[in-house]
Design an enzyme around this catalytic site. Sequence first.
Site, PDB file in Angstrom:
ATOM      1  N   HIS A 122       0.831  -1.212   0.000  1.00 18.25           N
ATOM      2  CA  HIS A 122       0.000   0.000   0.000  1.00 18.25           C
ATOM      3  C   HIS A 122       0.866   1.263   0.000  1.00 18.25           C
ATOM      4  O   HIS A 122       1.879   1.325   0.707  1.00 18.25           O
ATOM      5  CB  HIS A 122      -0.917  -0.015   1.237  1.00 18.25           C
ATOM      6  CG  HIS A 122      -2.011   0.989   1.160  1.00 18.25           C
ATOM      7  ND1 HIS A 122      -1.828   2.303   1.507  1.00 18.25           N
ATOM      8  CD2 HIS A 122      -3.298   0.882   0.755  1.00 18.25           C
ATOM      9  CE1 HIS A 122      -2.971   2.955   1.325  1.00 18.25           C
ATOM     10  NE2 HIS A 122      -3.873   2.110   0.868  1.00 18.25           N
ATOM     11  N   GLU A 124       0.531   4.055   1.449  1.00 20.42           N
ATOM     12  CA  GLU A 124       0.733   4.666   2.777  1.00 20.42           C
ATOM     13  C   GLU A 124       1.929   4.010   3.489  1.00 20.42           C
ATOM     14  O   GLU A 124       2.742   4.691   4.115  1.00 20.42           O
ATOM     15  CB  GLU A 124      -0.541   4.511   3.625  1.00 20.42           C
ATOM     16  CG  GLU A 124      -0.411   5.178   4.999  1.00 20.42           C
ATOM     17  CD  GLU A 124      -1.624   4.947   5.896  1.00 20.42           C
ATOM     18  OE1 GLU A 124      -2.763   5.010   5.412  1.00 20.42           O
ATOM     19  OE2 GLU A 124      -1.406   4.691   7.095  1.00 20.42           O
ATOM     20  N   SER A 220      -7.745   0.232   0.428  1.00 15.24           N
ATOM     21  CA  SER A 220      -7.461  -0.648   1.560  1.00 15.24           C
ATOM     22  C   SER A 220      -8.571  -0.601   2.609  1.00 15.24           C
ATOM     23  O   SER A 220      -9.018  -1.629   3.112  1.00 15.24           O
ATOM     24  CB  SER A 220      -6.123  -0.227   2.163  1.00 15.24           C
ATOM     25  OG  SER A 220      -5.989  -0.703   3.444  1.00 15.24           O
ATOM     26  N   SER A 263     -12.749   6.786   0.683  1.00 21.73           N
ATOM     27  CA  SER A 263     -12.542   7.551  -0.553  1.00 21.73           C
ATOM     28  C   SER A 263     -13.757   7.499  -1.464  1.00 21.73           C
ATOM     29  O   SER A 263     -13.637   7.742  -2.670  1.00 21.73           O
ATOM     30  CB  SER A 263     -11.292   7.075  -1.310  1.00 21.73           C
ATOM     31  OG  SER A 263     -10.706   5.983  -0.741  1.00 21.73           O
TER      32      SER A 263
END
Length: 284
Positions: A122, A124, A220, A263
């Site tokens: 991911h 992040e 995610s 999101s």
Amino acid sequence: MEVKKADFLGFCFGVNRAIDIVESELNKKVKLYSLGEIIHNKDVVNSFKQKGLYIINSIPKNLDGKIIIRSHGVGKDIIDELNKKNIEYIDATCPKVKKIHKIVYENSLQGNEIIIAGDSGHPEIKAILGWSTTKCHIIKNLKEFLSIDIDKEKNYTFVSQTTFNKNELKTIINLITCKKLSNITIFNTICDATMKRQEACTKLSKDCDLMLVIGGKNSSNTKKLFEISKLYCNNSYHIENYKEIPYKNINKNTIVGVTAGASTPDWIIEEVIQNVRKFKLYNE
Ligand code: SF4
């Protein structure tokens, strides 16, 4: 006919903030580049592309505009490169993610090894890794945590991806406490927005016959909501928008629950709800 909405769903503070920043910059008619997709939602990304946002995956030598750093953040190397190349940028990293960067940077400078609970692929996590100056261990669950050879002579700092599953985190923290691993400093960095959405999803999925979890297939936090939903409602579906509603599994008696990842904008959620309502009405 019933369609129930989770108490907490959709856009979180960090995503909203990034979206506002992009909108305000586009209104200024500035040539704007996003380093990677601004959020994990292709409908939103496409609408920004139409308004003039360019997606790039690496930093060019020169740039005729500004770069926007998305809410997932980037590693320190990227910030250094932007500064070195004198490229103007706007940092839309979520402040909660920024806080993790600070913890990792400061603790690794003190020599602590870093343990990150999350998904190694991911963005992040890739960005968090980029703030460490020492060895990092990325684990996705308790089993992987147990495979780390913890050295009693070393100090460790433990952080988690903001969207990490709170139950899994609890299990790992309990084990660290039980084993009296006092050389591991724990920072619970799961985001409130994620926790609230996970709790609301748990509550709703227990009450519904069918669950629609709306969000990007690469999001995610949406995937986590879907996993939670499936635990309590076998009939759970991860959909990106109204076009993927599994109508064949819905009838006039089905109680449909709706939740959405951080999101997913309101208009996509509303489109799904309206389409399910219309379908159920026609079938009454
Ligand atoms: S889920 Fe939390 S950490 Fe992630 S962008 Fe939203 S507010 Fe920030």
